[in-house]
Design an enzyme around this catalytic site. Structure first.
Site, PDB file in Angstrom:
ATOM      1  N   HIS A 146      40.121  35.683  43.713  1.00 22.96           N
ATOM      2  CA  HIS A 146      38.819  35.349  43.118  1.00 22.96           C
ATOM      3  C   HIS A 146      38.653  36.042  41.768  1.00 22.96           C
ATOM      4  CE1 HIS A 146      34.413  34.839  42.861  1.00 22.96           C
ATOM      5  NE2 HIS A 146      34.442  36.080  42.399  1.00 22.96           N
ATOM      6  N   GLU A 147      38.964  37.337  41.721  1.00 20.82           N
ATOM      7  CA  GLU A 147      38.835  38.064  40.463  1.00 20.82           C
ATOM      8  C   GLU A 147      39.798  37.516  39.412  1.00 20.82           C
ATOM      9  OE1 GLU A 147      36.469  40.098  39.925  1.00 20.82           O
ATOM     10  OE2 GLU A 147      35.758  40.221  41.983  1.00 20.82           O
TER      11      GLU A 147
ATOM     12  N   HIS B  79      38.451  34.536  37.478  1.00 21.91           N
ATOM     13  CA  HIS B  79      37.587  34.777  36.320  1.00 21.91           C
ATOM     14  C   HIS B  79      38.400  34.843  35.035  1.00 21.91           C
ATOM     15  CE1 HIS B  79      33.842  35.183  38.419  1.00 21.91           C
ATOM     16  NE2 HIS B  79      34.271  36.167  39.176  1.00 21.91           N
TER      17      HIS B  79
ATOM     18  N   GLU C  84      31.173  31.982  39.354  1.00 22.29           N
ATOM     19  CA  GLU C  84      31.576  32.469  40.677  1.00 22.29           C
ATOM     20  C   GLU C  84      32.127  31.329  41.534  1.00 22.29           C
ATOM     21  OE1 GLU C  84      31.793  35.591  41.668  1.00 22.29           O
ATOM     22  OE2 GLU C  84      31.087  36.206  39.678  1.00 22.29           O
TER      23      GLU C  84
END
Length: 416
Positions: free
Chosen positions: A277-278, A281, A355
């Site tokens: 997930h990070e 970004h 997100e």
């Protein structure tokens, strides 16, 4: 009382009326859903954990309201009450250099406001966080952190502030363009230096040990084409029981950081999903997009200040008798949030959109089921409410509410 004073007071009234109304909605909504775990989480979260999150959210909200009331009083005392004016008059009478007098006045105001914030910070840390089992800090650690922050603020912030004030005094009407270039350059430099210079002053960063977890993470990085200067475990548990993970740094100075609390609470596949997930970004250019947006907003803000700085009504309307560049800068920093409050939902919308995109990336590069189970554990262990008020979250939440976020991931799984 000039017309700008009335405009400021009206904006202040509207801003905080909406804030208090939203806070009341949040508290009432969370309390009304306290008795039962939402259907989407009945098999994942216990009633006890759900009620703990509700109570924790409500107590933090009450403290936030008290903090806002204090903020209103302090803002009015500093502006219309003459606090800022008194600080500038006092130091102008004791220091011959106008620039040095202005910087000292700014330092005085910042120090006073920092001291005023200490009681609520103490209550948050040693009462609320302690009550719910999150606080791991000590009074000694609290004082050390505060002094270190003040020291860094003085050592780093005031030389930059002095440079900006010199530019304002020296380069004419285009000073705001130069100030913008200085601020952006400084921000980029701090982002690059933060992982190796600033962060280690507050926490210990230990390279992740060789093993299956590190192998799994390095495999993910290789699949995603991401280079970093290392994977580190941060001793977040010395202050808090909350868990997190983040990327920090720019260019060739990027680091991956896991809180030790997070490593201890998630399994390896869940940690991989959270890291994916990070990574999302970065791969979706969110960091660059946010940097560009921040740069544009900063430029617009400085352009507005470049106009206001020459307007006597701006100073007089906010309780300052003698115009100066330092006073204008301080007034603008303190007052602008009152006028830009209604931009918050726009910023929050784009952050939540990012997100969702990062979750999509995680679901494509790790197991979506593990992303979901990891998120549920994080929500539960951090006592994050599962039932926020929709309007409150639209204004204040940078992340989608739990139920919406997990439903999005489940939809992504079904369509895969």
């Amino acid at each position: 009382m000039n017309s700008f004073t009335l405009i400021f007071l009206l904006a202040l009234l509207i801003c905080y009326t909406v804030q208090f109304w939203l806070a009341k909605r949040q508290s009432d909504h969370v309390a009304s859903h306290r008795s039962a775990v939402p259907d989407a989480f009945k098999d994942r979260v216990s009633l006890e954990a759900h009620q703990k999150a509700a109570d924790y959210t409500i107590e933090k909200g009450k403290l936030g309201t008290i903090d806002s009331i204090i903020g209103i009083v302090v803002l009015l005392l500093m502006t219309l009450g003459g606090g800022i004016n008194a600080a500038f008059v006092f130091w102008a009478g004791h220091i011959a250099s106008p620039m040095l007098a202005g910087i000292t006045a700014l330092a005085t105001i910042f120090l006073v406001m920092t001291l005023i914030d200490i009681p609520t910070s103490l209550y948050q840390t040693f009462v609320i966080e302690e009550k719910y089992g999150f606080n791991k800090s000590t009074p000694k650690q609290f004082i050390k952190d505060m002094l270190l922050q003040l020291g860094l603020g003085a050592a780093i912030g005031f030389p930059i502030l002095a440079l900006i004030l010199w530019v304002m005094d020296s380069v004419g009407s285009t000073w705001w363009l130069w100030a913008w270039a200085i601020i952006i350059s400084f921000s980029l430099l701090m982002s690059w230096l933060f992982p190796t210079v600033i962060a280690p002053l507050f926490n210990k960063f230990t390279p992740m040990q060789e093993g299956s977890l590190k192998d799994r993470i390095q495999g993910l990085l290789a699949r995603c084409g991401f280079n970093s200067q290392g994977i580190f475990i941060m001793d977040g548990s010395k202050r808090s029981g909350h868990g997190n993970a983040y990327f920090t740094g720019l260019g060739n100075n990027k680091r991956i950081v896991f809180f030790d609390t997070l490593v201890n609470s998630l399994d390896e596949e869940e940690l991989e999903a959270v890291l994916a997930h990070e990574l999302g970004h970065f791969k979706r250019k969110h960091v660059i997009k946010m940097l560009v947006a921040t740069s544009v907003i900063t430029l617009i803000s400085l352009a507005i200040l470049g106009w206001l700085i020459n307007e006597p009504w701006f100073y007089n309307g906010l309780g300052v008798e003698q115009p100066s560049n330092a006073a204008a800068l301080l007034l603008f920093m303190l007052v602008s949030p009152v006028f830009t409050f209604f931009m918050q939902p726009i910023s929050a919308y784009f952050q939540r959109k990012f997100e969702f995109e990062a979750d999509d990336f995680a679901a494509s590069n790790a197991k979506a089921t593990k992303m979901i189970s990891g998120l549920v554990k994080l929500y539960e262990e951090n006592a994050s409410t599962l039932t926020p008020d929709p309007l409150y979250s639209a204004f204040h939440y940078s992340h989608p509410p739990a139920a919406i976020r997990i439903a999005h991931l489940e939809t992504k799984m079904q369509s895969a």
